[in-house]
Design a protein around this motif. Structure first.
Motif, PDB file in Angstrom:
ATOM      1  N   SER A  84       1.026  -1.113  -0.118  1.00  0.00           N
ATOM      2  CA  SER A  84      -0.007  -0.065   0.045  1.00  0.00           C
ATOM      3  C   SER A  84       0.734   1.266   0.157  1.00  0.00           C
ATOM      4  CB  SER A  84      -0.610  -0.007   1.030  1.00  0.00           C
ATOM      5  OG  SER A  84      -1.682  -1.183   1.293  1.00  0.00           O
ATOM      6  N   GLU A  87      -3.675   6.389   3.068  1.00  0.00           N
ATOM      7  CA  GLU A  87      -5.062   6.523   2.527  1.00  0.00           C
ATOM      8  C   GLU A  87      -5.202   5.128   1.900  1.00  0.00           C
ATOM      9  OE1 GLU A  87      -5.562   8.900  -0.645  1.00  0.00           O
ATOM     10  OE2 GLU A  87      -7.924   9.011  -0.602  1.00  0.00           O
ATOM     11  N   ALA A  88      -4.208   4.468   1.587  1.00  0.00           N
ATOM     12  CA  ALA A  88      -4.544   3.173   0.701  1.00  0.00           C
ATOM     13  C   ALA A  88      -4.413   2.042   1.588  1.00  0.00           C
ATOM     14  CB  ALA A  88      -3.597   2.873  -0.594  1.00  0.00           C
TER      15      ALA A  88
END
Ligand code: AMP
Ligand code: ZN
Length: 147
Positions: free
Chosen positions: A49, A53-54
């Protein structure tokens, strides 16, 4: 940065070397190659990631749990830390340089302000094999591999 050109994914795949501190199904912890203090460790989710946010919430929770255990290991083992920083740099503005989410675990000792400042400037490795052994020695054996 994708999994193909990500330096941390290369470590997960064992294509790049690292001094490993902990590994389980979902996470990996290894020494930072440019430590600010002796024992400076990075904890990553194995799944790529790029940023917070991811990052799936479950991966974030696993990374935190491993970082907590390593912080305790630094206090009770031969690293003999008096304190520990758990740090996430998220985004270029926050000095994120590797876009595979990770948490820094940085041991501190009473009165180490001067050596920490020097460490921040030089970020030199000191005997990584012995340092890795010292961090690992503080991990509770019974808790290794725990999810
Ligand atoms: P950050 O500024 O939070 O993105 O920090 C990335 C960290 O990764 C830095 O402290 C680097 O020294 C460290 N780093 C980069 N490449 C490697 C590598 N191949 N092995 C271990 N640590 C690395
Ligand atoms: Zn990656």
């Amino acid at each position: 940065m994708t999994t193909d050109d990500c330096p941390f994914c290369a470590i997960v795949r064992s294509e790049s070397p690292a001094i490993r501190i902990h590994e389980d199904e979902h996470t990996l912890a290894f020494l930072d190659i440019r430590p600010v203090s002796r024992g400076h460790t990075l904890v990553i989710p194995k799944r790529h990631s790029p940023n917070l946010e991811a990052l799936p919430v479950d991966d974030g929770a696993r990374v935190f749990a491993v970082a907590q255990r390593i912080a305790l290991a630094m206090r009770r083992g031969p690293v003999a830390a008096d304190g520990v920083h758990l740090v996430v740099n998220d985004g270029r503005a926050a000095m994120q340089t590797v876009f595979h989410a990770h948490m820094h675990v940085v041991p501190r000792h009473r009165g180490d302000k001067v050596s920490l400042a020097a460490g921040l400037a030089t970020r030199r490795r000191h005997d990584p094999q012995q340092t890795g052994a010292d961090v690992r020695a503080g991990l509770e054996p019974g808790r290794e591999g725990e999810k």
